[in-house]
Design a protein around this motif. Sequence first.
Motif, PDB file in Angstrom:
ATOM      1  N   VAL A 139       1.233 150.430 -43.184  1.00 38.48           N
ATOM      2  CA  VAL A 139       0.953 151.666 -42.077  1.00 38.48           C
ATOM      3  C   VAL A 139       2.326 151.971 -41.976  1.00 38.48           C
ATOM      4  CG1 VAL A 139       0.587 152.030 -39.975  1.00 38.48           C
ATOM      5  CG2 VAL A 139      -0.796 150.154 -41.007  1.00 38.48           C
ATOM      6  N   THR A 140       2.398 153.595 -42.465  1.00 37.50           N
ATOM      7  CA  THR A 140       3.753 154.052 -42.179  1.00 37.50           C
ATOM      8  C   THR A 140       3.809 154.997 -41.036  1.00 37.50           C
ATOM      9  OG1 THR A 140       2.560 156.140 -43.201  1.00 37.50           O
ATOM     10  CG2 THR A 140       3.656 154.614 -44.618  1.00 37.50           C
ATOM     11  N   ARG A 141       2.736 155.016 -40.227  1.00 40.35           N
ATOM     12  CA  ARG A 141       2.591 155.728 -38.976  1.00 40.35           C
ATOM     13  C   ARG A 141       1.594 155.589 -38.087  1.00 40.35           C
ATOM     14  NH1 ARG A 141       1.996 161.694 -36.890  1.00 40.35           N
ATOM     15  NH2 ARG A 141       1.395 162.050 -39.267  1.00 40.35           N
ATOM     16  N   LEU A 142       1.634 155.435 -36.790  1.00 39.76           N
ATOM     17  CA  LEU A 142       0.672 155.455 -35.835  1.00 39.76           C
ATOM     18  C   LEU A 142       0.830 156.683 -35.365  1.00 39.76           C
ATOM     19  CD1 LEU A 142       0.723 151.581 -34.722  1.00 39.76           C
ATOM     20  CD2 LEU A 142      -0.875 152.654 -36.171  1.00 39.76           C
ATOM     21  N   GLU A 143      -0.489 157.304 -34.825  1.00 35.34           N
ATOM     22  CA  GLU A 143      -0.646 158.556 -34.008  1.00 35.34           C
ATOM     23  C   GLU A 143      -1.545 158.195 -32.815  1.00 35.34           C
ATOM     24  OE1 GLU A 143      -2.773 162.666 -35.128  1.00 35.34           O
ATOM     25  OE2 GLU A 143      -2.027 161.632 -36.843  1.00 35.34           O
ATOM     26  N   GLY A 144      -1.063 158.803 -31.882  1.00 34.92           N
ATOM     27  CA  GLY A 144      -1.797 158.506 -30.601  1.00 34.92           C
ATOM     28  C   GLY A 144      -2.230 160.011 -30.069  1.00 34.92           C
ATOM     29  N   LEU A 149      -1.645 155.603 -43.684  1.00 39.14           N
ATOM     30  CA  LEU A 149      -1.403 154.401 -44.671  1.00 39.14           C
ATOM     31  C   LEU A 149      -0.482 154.994 -45.782  1.00 39.14           C
ATOM     32  CD1 LEU A 149      -4.712 152.565 -45.141  1.00 39.14           C
ATOM     33  CD2 LEU A 149      -2.900 152.445 -43.288  1.00 39.14           C
ATOM     34  N   SER A 150       0.150 154.122 -46.662  1.00 42.82           N
ATOM     35  CA  SER A 150       1.184 154.396 -47.548  1.00 42.82           C
ATOM     36  C   SER A 150       0.665 155.036 -48.859  1.00 42.82           C
ATOM     37  CB  SER A 150       1.877 153.233 -47.990  1.00 42.82           C
ATOM     38  OG  SER A 150       1.106 152.075 -48.594  1.00 42.82           O
ATOM     39  N   ASP A 151      -0.836 155.110 -48.936  1.00 41.15           N
ATOM     40  CA  ASP A 151      -1.311 155.782 -50.217  1.00 41.15           C
ATOM     41  C   ASP A 151      -1.932 157.081 -49.669  1.00 41.15           C
ATOM     42  OD1 ASP A 151      -3.568 155.368 -48.278  1.00 41.15           O
ATOM     43  OD2 ASP A 151      -4.645 154.358 -50.016  1.00 41.15           O
ATOM     44  N   GLY A 152      -1.353 157.577 -48.482  1.00 40.56           N
ATOM     45  CA  GLY A 152      -1.683 158.781 -48.092  1.00 40.56           C
ATOM     46  C   GLY A 152      -3.357 158.937 -47.177  1.00 40.56           C
ATOM     47  N   THR A 153      -3.929 158.002 -47.057  1.00 39.89           N
ATOM     48  CA  THR A 153      -5.068 157.951 -46.241  1.00 39.89           C
ATOM     49  C   THR A 153      -4.701 157.754 -44.980  1.00 39.89           C
ATOM     50  OG1 THR A 153      -5.374 155.661 -46.833  1.00 39.89           O
ATOM     51  CG2 THR A 153      -6.263 157.208 -48.149  1.00 39.89           C
ATOM     52  N   THR A 154      -5.688 158.077 -44.047  1.00 38.45           N
ATOM     53  CA  THR A 154      -5.804 157.784 -42.758  1.00 38.45           C
ATOM     54  C   THR A 154      -6.850 157.052 -42.202  1.00 38.45           C
ATOM     55  OG1 THR A 154      -6.587 160.136 -42.135  1.00 38.45           O
ATOM     56  CG2 THR A 154      -4.400 160.051 -42.138  1.00 38.45           C
ATOM     57  N   LEU A 155      -6.750 156.487 -41.095  1.00 40.13           N
ATOM     58  CA  LEU A 155      -7.798 155.709 -40.643  1.00 40.13           C
ATOM     59  C   LEU A 155      -7.992 156.009 -39.014  1.00 40.13           C
ATOM     60  CD1 LEU A 155      -6.789 152.060 -41.699  1.00 40.13           C
ATOM     61  CD2 LEU A 155      -8.766 153.433 -42.523  1.00 40.13           C
ATOM     62  N   ASP A 156      -9.194 156.413 -38.653  1.00 40.52           N
ATOM     63  CA  ASP A 156      -9.292 156.681 -37.247  1.00 40.52           C
ATOM     64  C   ASP A 156      -9.329 155.210 -36.392  1.00 40.52           C
ATOM     65  OD1 ASP A 156      -9.250 159.250 -37.202  1.00 40.52           O
ATOM     66  OD2 ASP A 156     -11.670 159.298 -37.413  1.00 40.52           O
ATOM     67  N   ALA A 157      -8.683 154.885 -35.584  1.00 39.50           N
ATOM     68  CA  ALA A 157      -8.670 153.372 -34.925  1.00 39.50           C
ATOM     69  C   ALA A 157      -8.233 153.671 -33.434  1.00 39.50           C
ATOM     70  CB  ALA A 157      -7.411 152.574 -35.588  1.00 39.50           C
ATOM     71  N   GLU A 158      -9.109 152.982 -32.591  1.00 41.50           N
ATOM     72  CA  GLU A 158      -8.897 153.107 -30.996  1.00 41.50           C
ATOM     73  C   GLU A 158      -7.929 151.935 -30.598  1.00 41.50           C
ATOM     74  OE1 GLU A 158     -12.603 153.087 -29.086  1.00 41.50           O
ATOM     75  OE2 GLU A 158     -13.224 154.949 -30.329  1.00 41.50           O
ATOM     76  N   VAL A 159      -7.878 150.755 -31.450  1.00 42.58           N
ATOM     77  CA  VAL A 159      -7.042 149.436 -31.016  1.00 42.58           C
ATOM     78  C   VAL A 159      -6.406 149.028 -32.378  1.00 42.58           C
ATOM     79  CG1 VAL A 159      -7.212 147.109 -30.252  1.00 42.58           C
ATOM     80  CG2 VAL A 159      -8.771 149.097 -29.351  1.00 42.58           C
ATOM     81  N   ALA A 160      -5.225 148.622 -32.144  1.00 46.43           N
ATOM     82  CA  ALA A 160      -4.496 148.174 -33.316  1.00 46.43           C
ATOM     83  C   ALA A 160      -3.752 146.740 -32.913  1.00 46.43           C
ATOM     84  CB  ALA A 160      -3.370 148.935 -33.996  1.00 46.43           C
TER      85      ALA A 160
END
Length: 114
Positions: free
Chosen positions: A63-68, A79-90
């Motif tokens: 994980v390269t960055r978390l966005e709020g 993520l480091s492969d350029g993809t993003t994941l929607d997430a409410e909790v980590a």
Amino acid sequence: MLVIGAGFTGSEVASACRERDLAVTVVERGPTPLVGALGGVIGAVAADLQREHGVDLRCGLTVTRLEGHRNGRLRRAHLSDGTTLDAEVAVVALGAVRNTEWLRGSGLAVGAWG
């Protein structure tokens, strides 16, 4: 649910989430879950089990960055492969420092990794 790290703690969190029928993605920088503790063969078995139980397991990534959101709540992980994941909790389960000092002088082979 996003779990960062697939060691014992991260794998257990992912398992508990799936038992509650929560969608969970696990991001692991190693090639398999538990590879540091149990090696690649057992790690591959663990990967198969996690995927069979509905875990979205992503190995070889970080994980390269978390966005709020503006309200301070988690919104997305990059993520480091350029993809993003929607997430409410980590849950960040990146390991711990092993306490092996008490074994010094015991005659057991002990190092930084246990």
